[in-house]
Write a protein that holds these residues in place. Structure first.
Motif, PDB file in Angstrom:
ATOM      1  N   LEU A 173       0.868  -1.235  -0.014  1.00 50.12           N
ATOM      2  CA  LEU A 173      -0.032  -0.165  -0.192  1.00 50.12           C
ATOM      3  C   LEU A 173       0.941   1.148  -0.105  1.00 50.12           C
ATOM      4  CD1 LEU A 173      -2.689  -1.168   2.329  1.00 50.12           C
ATOM      5  CD2 LEU A 173      -2.599  -1.169   0.163  1.00 50.12           C
ATOM      6  N   LEU A 174       2.097   1.162   0.347  1.00 51.05           N
ATOM      7  CA  LEU A 174       2.906   2.208  -0.036  1.00 51.05           C
ATOM      8  C   LEU A 174       3.348   2.739  -1.175  1.00 51.05           C
ATOM      9  CD1 LEU A 174       5.135   1.712   3.139  1.00 51.05           C
ATOM     10  CD2 LEU A 174       3.403   2.916   3.222  1.00 51.05           C
ATOM     11  N   GLY A 175       3.237   3.999  -1.594  1.00 55.59           N
ATOM     12  CA  GLY A 175       3.653   4.603  -3.081  1.00 55.59           C
ATOM     13  C   GLY A 175       4.637   5.390  -2.877  1.00 55.59           C
ATOM     14  N   PRO A 176       4.930   6.026  -4.513  1.00 52.86           N
ATOM     15  CA  PRO A 176       6.045   6.932  -4.417  1.00 52.86           C
ATOM     16  C   PRO A 176       6.093   8.209  -3.492  1.00 52.86           C
ATOM     17  CG  PRO A 176       5.237   6.107  -6.630  1.00 52.86           C
ATOM     18  CD  PRO A 176       4.352   5.996  -5.501  1.00 52.86           C
ATOM     19  N   ALA A 177       4.828   8.582  -3.116  1.00 47.63           N
ATOM     20  CA  ALA A 177       4.901   9.699  -2.056  1.00 47.63           C
ATOM     21  C   ALA A 177       5.478   9.406  -0.926  1.00 47.63           C
ATOM     22  CB  ALA A 177       3.257  10.235  -1.900  1.00 47.63           C
ATOM     23  N   ASP A 178       5.605   7.976  -0.407  1.00 46.43           N
ATOM     24  CA  ASP A 178       5.954   7.515   0.891  1.00 46.43           C
ATOM     25  C   ASP A 178       7.685   7.314   0.729  1.00 46.43           C
ATOM     26  OD1 ASP A 178       3.450   7.499   2.048  1.00 46.43           O
ATOM     27  OD2 ASP A 178       3.056   5.782   0.584  1.00 46.43           O
ATOM     28  N   ALA A 179       8.290   7.599  -0.261  1.00 49.26           N
ATOM     29  CA  ALA A 179       9.539   7.180  -0.452  1.00 49.26           C
ATOM     30  C   ALA A 179      10.652   7.624   0.724  1.00 49.26           C
ATOM     31  CB  ALA A 179      10.089   8.058  -1.811  1.00 49.26           C
ATOM     32  N   ARG A 180      10.134   8.868   1.332  1.00 47.31           N
ATOM     33  CA  ARG A 180      10.938   9.237   2.488  1.00 47.31           C
ATOM     34  C   ARG A 180      11.023   8.217   3.445  1.00 47.31           C
ATOM     35  NH1 ARG A 180       6.323  11.629   2.746  1.00 47.31           N
ATOM     36  NH2 ARG A 180       5.303  11.777   4.824  1.00 47.31           N
ATOM     37  N   TYR A 181       9.897   7.298   3.834  1.00 45.60           N
ATOM     38  CA  TYR A 181      10.084   6.558   4.687  1.00 45.60           C
ATOM     39  C   TYR A 181      10.885   5.355   4.815  1.00 45.60           C
ATOM     40  CZ  TYR A 181       5.574   8.810   6.232  1.00 45.60           C
ATOM     41  OH  TYR A 181       4.872   9.691   6.472  1.00 45.60           O
ATOM     42  N   PHE A 182      11.454   4.982   3.561  1.00 47.54           N
ATOM     43  CA  PHE A 182      12.449   3.789   3.064  1.00 47.54           C
ATOM     44  C   PHE A 182      13.687   4.314   3.392  1.00 47.54           C
ATOM     45  CE2 PHE A 182       8.504   2.661   1.071  1.00 47.54           C
ATOM     46  CZ  PHE A 182       8.418   1.514   0.986  1.00 47.54           C
ATOM     47  N   HIS A 183      14.004   5.253   3.728  1.00 46.29           N
ATOM     48  CA  HIS A 183      15.135   5.779   4.136  1.00 46.29           C
ATOM     49  C   HIS A 183      15.701   5.422   5.637  1.00 46.29           C
ATOM     50  CE1 HIS A 183      14.840   9.181   0.579  1.00 46.29           C
ATOM     51  NE2 HIS A 183      15.104   7.902   0.375  1.00 46.29           N
ATOM     52  N   VAL A 184      16.011   4.266   5.893  1.00 46.47           N
ATOM     53  CA  VAL A 184      15.965   3.672   7.180  1.00 46.47           C
ATOM     54  C   VAL A 184      17.510   3.503   7.380  1.00 46.47           C
ATOM     55  CG1 VAL A 184      13.754   2.589   7.150  1.00 46.47           C
ATOM     56  CG2 VAL A 184      15.695   1.384   6.168  1.00 46.47           C
ATOM     57  N   ASP A 185      17.602   3.270   8.654  1.00 49.82           N
ATOM     58  CA  ASP A 185      19.183   3.005   9.383  1.00 49.82           C
ATOM     59  C   ASP A 185      19.278   1.619   9.498  1.00 49.82           C
ATOM     60  OD1 ASP A 185      17.653   2.948  11.603  1.00 49.82           O
ATOM     61  OD2 ASP A 185      18.854   4.504  12.507  1.00 49.82           O
ATOM     62  N   PHE A 186      18.829   0.777   8.838  1.00 50.72           N
ATOM     63  CA  PHE A 186      18.656  -0.756   9.203  1.00 50.72           C
ATOM     64  C   PHE A 186      18.832  -1.342   7.781  1.00 50.72           C
ATOM     65  CE2 PHE A 186      14.305   0.091   9.901  1.00 50.72           C
ATOM     66  CZ  PHE A 186      13.660  -0.533   8.915  1.00 50.72           C
ATOM     67  N   PRO A 187      19.475  -2.726   7.749  1.00 54.22           N
ATOM     68  CA  PRO A 187      19.407  -3.231   6.526  1.00 54.22           C
ATOM     69  C   PRO A 187      17.921  -3.607   6.100  1.00 54.22           C
ATOM     70  CG  PRO A 187      21.174  -4.116   7.858  1.00 54.22           C
ATOM     71  CD  PRO A 187      20.533  -3.375   8.706  1.00 54.22           C
ATOM     72  N   LEU A 188      17.573  -3.319   4.847  1.00 53.37           N
ATOM     73  CA  LEU A 188      16.492  -3.788   4.370  1.00 53.37           C
ATOM     74  C   LEU A 188      16.242  -4.214   3.134  1.00 53.37           C
ATOM     75  CD1 LEU A 188      13.118  -3.378   4.696  1.00 53.37           C
ATOM     76  CD2 LEU A 188      13.393  -0.987   4.154  1.00 53.37           C
ATOM     77  N   VAL A 189      15.622  -5.322   2.802  1.00 54.60           N
ATOM     78  CA  VAL A 189      15.754  -5.789   1.568  1.00 54.60           C
ATOM     79  C   VAL A 189      14.032  -5.874   1.040  1.00 54.60           C
ATOM     80  CG1 VAL A 189      15.760  -7.852  -0.075  1.00 54.60           C
ATOM     81  CG2 VAL A 189      17.570  -7.195   1.538  1.00 54.60           C
ATOM     82  N   LEU A 190      13.522  -5.320  -0.070  1.00 58.51           N
ATOM     83  CA  LEU A 190      12.190  -5.474  -0.670  1.00 58.51           C
ATOM     84  C   LEU A 190      12.037  -6.508  -1.571  1.00 58.51           C
ATOM     85  CD1 LEU A 190      11.955  -1.473  -1.560  1.00 58.51           C
ATOM     86  CD2 LEU A 190      11.277  -2.916   0.838  1.00 58.51           C
ATOM     87  N   ILE A 191      10.796  -7.218  -1.340  1.00 56.17           N
ATOM     88  CA  ILE A 191      10.300  -8.297  -2.224  1.00 56.17           C
ATOM     89  C   ILE A 191       9.106  -8.089  -2.711  1.00 56.17           C
ATOM     90  CG2 ILE A 191      11.768 -10.153  -1.056  1.00 56.17           C
ATOM     91  CD1 ILE A 191       9.225 -10.999   0.383  1.00 56.17           C
ATOM     92  N   GLY A 192       8.370  -8.445  -3.857  1.00 55.22           N
ATOM     93  CA  GLY A 192       7.166  -8.153  -4.248  1.00 55.22           C
ATOM     94  C   GLY A 192       7.256  -7.185  -5.406  1.00 55.22           C
ATOM     95  N   GLU A 193       6.038  -6.657  -5.955  1.00 64.90           N
ATOM     96  CA  GLU A 193       6.125  -5.828  -7.084  1.00 64.90           C
ATOM     97  C   GLU A 193       5.740  -4.557  -6.898  1.00 64.90           C
ATOM     98  OE1 GLU A 193       4.252  -8.967  -6.551  1.00 64.90           O
ATOM     99  OE2 GLU A 193       6.276  -9.559  -7.083  1.00 64.90           O
TER     100      GLU A 193
END
Length: 342
Positions: free
Chosen positions: A122-142
């Motif tokens: 449910l997160l979209g391009p307008a939420d890009a700032r939330y993905f700037h995290v300080d822990f390792p993160l791998v995205l899966i899915g489409e």
């Protein structure tokens, strides 16, 4: 470790290298160390090592729902793969809730995990700032846009096109698609819709929007309801592409309830190739999207980011891995069982 080092006549650093898979140790030295470990019954204190390295030895897998067999089977594979790295997995269910997805990006430290494998919907391009995290993160899915993170996905467009072409190859000409909104472009639904349209167009078949039945969830009852709507239109469908196996199971149930034979009257292909696909009656043809590869590479990427987070490779560019797919043919599209179609 000191006892092992003395018995093997090496340094404790060499013992550590062998235990942690460091290639610096020669095969002969490695063998001596392993024999000493077996003789002494040495066991690595994982908790102590993790504390020394500032880690917990635990990662999180955040997925939309466990009710969907695809995600349940994916979680099982991730747990097994993580075990090979000595990692434990905390599985979290976001349940199609935007706030729950945002909480994943904000709460990793509070959960005490070293990194997260995350499938956002449910997160979209307008939420890009939330993905700037300080822990390792791998995205899966489409449902993922470019946010500078490792991403493990599947070939949705190509796989849906192959599934549609599979129906065309056995003679289907009025092929419905269930599970997608004709106006959606982003995410698995939109990508698979695109592949369906590409296949029809490439084979000179019209894209009939009345044969595209949307659903709000990819569950069996939604698949049954979509097929019921299509049959009420008397659309004369002879093939169905279902965007996941649960939708396909619901479709087959509804076709049978209306006296339509599968595959003689209507051929059906699903997506995900879940375990149940091989045991339904009739057994379901389905797209295997490379689930094992997705699990293997998402855990590998995350482990590498965790171990490199304070090292020289921490700034390596993000990686994109597209898992291979295969259309698995079973009884719901067996040519021998279908009648020739004009």
């Amino acid at each position: 470790m000191q006892d092992v080092a003395r018995l093997a006549n090496v340094s404790t650093k060499t013992v550590s290298n062998v235990i942690n898979g460091n290639p610096k140790a020669t095969e002969e030295t490695k063998q001596r160390v392993l024999e000493a470990i077996d003789l002494l019954g040495y066991r690595l204190n994982v908790t102590a090592r993790n504390l020394r390295q500032g880690r917990t030895g635990q990662i999180s897998l955040a997925i939309p729902e466990l009710k969907n067999p695809y995600f349940g089977e994916l979680a099982d594979l991730v747990l097994e793969e993580a075990k090979s790295y000595g990692l434990k997995v905390l599985v979290q269910q976001t349940n199609f809730d935007r706030e729950a997805e945002l909480a994943i990006l904000e709460g990793a430290q509070a959960l005490g995990v070293d990194g997260v494998i995350f499938s956002p919907l449910l997160l979209g391009p307008a939420d890009a700032r939330y993905f700037h995290v300080d822990f390792p993160l791998v995205l899966i899915g489409e449902s993922v846009f470019d946010v500078g993170l490792d991403h493990v996905s599947m070939s949705n467009v190509e796989a849906a096109r192959a599934a549609t072409e599979h129906l065309i190859d056995i003679g289907c000409r009025k092929i419905a698609l269930i599970g997608s909104d004709p106006d959606e472009e982003r995410g698995a639904s939109g990508l698979r819709l695109r592949g369906y349209k590409e296949a029809l167009t490439a084979h000179g078949l019209p894209v009939d929007r009345t044969l595209i039945a949307g659903t709000d969830r990819w569950h069996s009852d939604k698949g049954a309801a979509a097929v019921s709507t299509l049959l009420a239109k008397d659309a004369g469908i002879d093939g169905i592409v279902a965007l996941n196996d649960l939708l396909a199971f619901g479709a087959i149930h509804e076709l049978s309830r209306h006296g339509r034979r599968v595959p003689q009257d209507v051929a059906v292909v699903g997506f995900d190739d879940t375990e149940a696909a091989g045991y339904s009656l009739p057994s379901l043809s389905s797209v295997n999207p490379g689930r094992a590869d997705i699990a293997r590479n998402s855990v590998r990427f995350l482990h590498e980011r965790i171990t490199q987070s304070s090292g020289a490779h921490a700034a390596e560019p993000p990686r994109l891995y597209m898992a291979p797919f295969e259309v698995i043919q079973r009884d719901t599209t067996t040519p021998e069982g279908a009648q020739p179609r004009a």
